[in-house]
Design a protein around this motif. Sequence first.
Motif, mmCIF file in Angstrom:
data_model
loop_
_atom_site.group_PDB
_atom_site.id
_atom_site.type_symbol
_atom_site.label_atom_id
_atom_site.label_comp_id
_atom_site.label_asym_id
_atom_site.label_seq_id
_atom_site.Cartn_x
_atom_site.Cartn_y
_atom_site.Cartn_z
ATOM 1 N N ASP A 62 -43.597 -63.583 -21.846
ATOM 2 C CA ASP A 62 -44.709 -62.811 -21.285
ATOM 3 C C ASP A 62 -44.788 -61.394 -21.859
ATOM 4 O O ASP A 62 -45.696 -60.646 -21.511
ATOM 5 C CB ASP A 62 -44.565 -62.700 -19.759
ATOM 6 N N TRP A 63 -43.831 -61.026 -22.713
ATOM 7 C CA TRP A 63 -43.728 -59.654 -23.196
ATOM 8 C C TRP A 63 -44.360 -59.455 -24.566
ATOM 9 O O TRP A 63 -44.204 -60.287 -25.454
ATOM 10 C CB TRP A 63 -42.262 -59.240 -23.280
ATOM 11 N N LYS A 64 -45.036 -58.334 -24.729
ATOM 12 C CA LYS A 64 -45.528 -57.916 -26.041
ATOM 13 C C LYS A 64 -45.050 -56.493 -26.283
ATOM 14 O O LYS A 64 -45.263 -55.599 -25.458
ATOM 15 C CB LYS A 64 -47.048 -57.944 -26.131
ATOM 16 N N LEU A 90 -45.040 -51.489 -24.461
ATOM 17 C CA LEU A 90 -44.575 -52.749 -23.908
ATOM 18 C C LEU A 90 -45.554 -53.190 -22.836
ATOM 19 O O LEU A 90 -45.944 -52.400 -21.971
ATOM 20 C CB LEU A 90 -43.170 -52.596 -23.293
ATOM 21 N N TYR A 91 -45.948 -54.449 -22.922
ATOM 22 C CA TYR A 91 -46.910 -55.000 -21.955
ATOM 23 C C TYR A 91 -46.386 -56.326 -21.434
ATOM 24 O O TYR A 91 -45.795 -57.113 -22.170
ATOM 25 C CB TYR A 91 -48.274 -55.219 -22.621
ATOM 26 N N ASN A 92 -46.618 -56.586 -20.151
ATOM 27 C CA ASN A 92 -46.349 -57.889 -19.576
ATOM 28 C C ASN A 92 -47.678 -58.634 -19.601
ATOM 29 O O ASN A 92 -48.567 -58.372 -18.787
ATOM 30 C CB ASN A 92 -45.819 -57.761 -18.147
ATOM 31 N N LEU A 93 -47.817 -59.548 -20.551
ATOM 32 C CA LEU A 93 -49.095 -60.232 -20.768
ATOM 33 C C LEU A 93 -49.491 -61.139 -19.605
ATOM 34 O O LEU A 93 -50.675 -61.410 -19.414
ATOM 35 C CB LEU A 93 -49.067 -61.011 -22.078
ATOM 36 N N ALA A 94 -48.523 -61.585 -18.813
ATOM 37 C CA ALA A 94 -48.848 -62.417 -17.650
ATOM 38 C C ALA A 94 -49.583 -61.608 -16.591
ATOM 39 O O ALA A 94 -50.404 -62.139 -15.846
ATOM 40 C CB ALA A 94 -47.579 -63.025 -17.057
ATOM 41 N N ILE A 97 -53.104 -58.915 -19.517
ATOM 42 C CA ILE A 97 -53.528 -59.533 -20.773
ATOM 43 C C ILE A 97 -54.335 -58.566 -21.635
ATOM 44 O O ILE A 97 -54.338 -58.670 -22.857
ATOM 45 C CB ILE A 97 -54.306 -60.852 -20.529
ATOM 46 N N GLY A 98 -54.956 -57.582 -21.022
ATOM 47 C CA GLY A 98 -55.749 -56.605 -21.761
ATOM 48 C C GLY A 98 -54.936 -55.465 -22.346
ATOM 49 O O GLY A 98 -55.489 -54.570 -22.982
ATOM 50 N N GLU A 99 -53.627 -55.493 -22.128
ATOM 51 C CA GLU A 99 -52.719 -54.471 -22.658
ATOM 52 C C GLU A 99 -53.183 -53.064 -22.292
ATOM 53 O O GLU A 99 -53.311 -52.173 -23.117
ATOM 54 C CB GLU A 99 -52.556 -54.625 -24.170
#
Length: 129
Positions: A62-64, A90-94, A97-99
């Motif tokens: 879930d991480w980007k 760092l974003y949790n895409l779950a 999603i739009g960062e």
Amino acid sequence: SPALVSQVDTYATFAALTGQPLTDDDAPDSFDQLKAWLGKDAKGREYAMEQGVPALSVIEGDWKYIGPSEGPAFWSDTRIESGSSPDPQLYNLAKDIGERNNIAAEHPDKVKELAVLIEKVKATPKTRP
């Protein structure tokens, strides 16, 4: 499918689909993702690298993570965000999603882990065994 795949995997996946063997030097970062493409594998790759301008990023689960980079955060001529920031992102895409919500400061261990992964991939001539 929620499986993580990359366009890099097209080469090895088509080879698997058509029964063509790959030599060690063929598409060294491409993995056979046929099961994921057919919906038989919900996981896919362990991670996927993305080339930005100029930063590299990696998605794992879930991480980007987007590494620090120089340059404008917004390109006015194309009216899009560049992804550039002097700070790690760092974003949790779950959940995002739009960062939009950079949570790097809240998860320094994950930032370090993914930054190390990017450096490992950059130092490795090929990722496919």
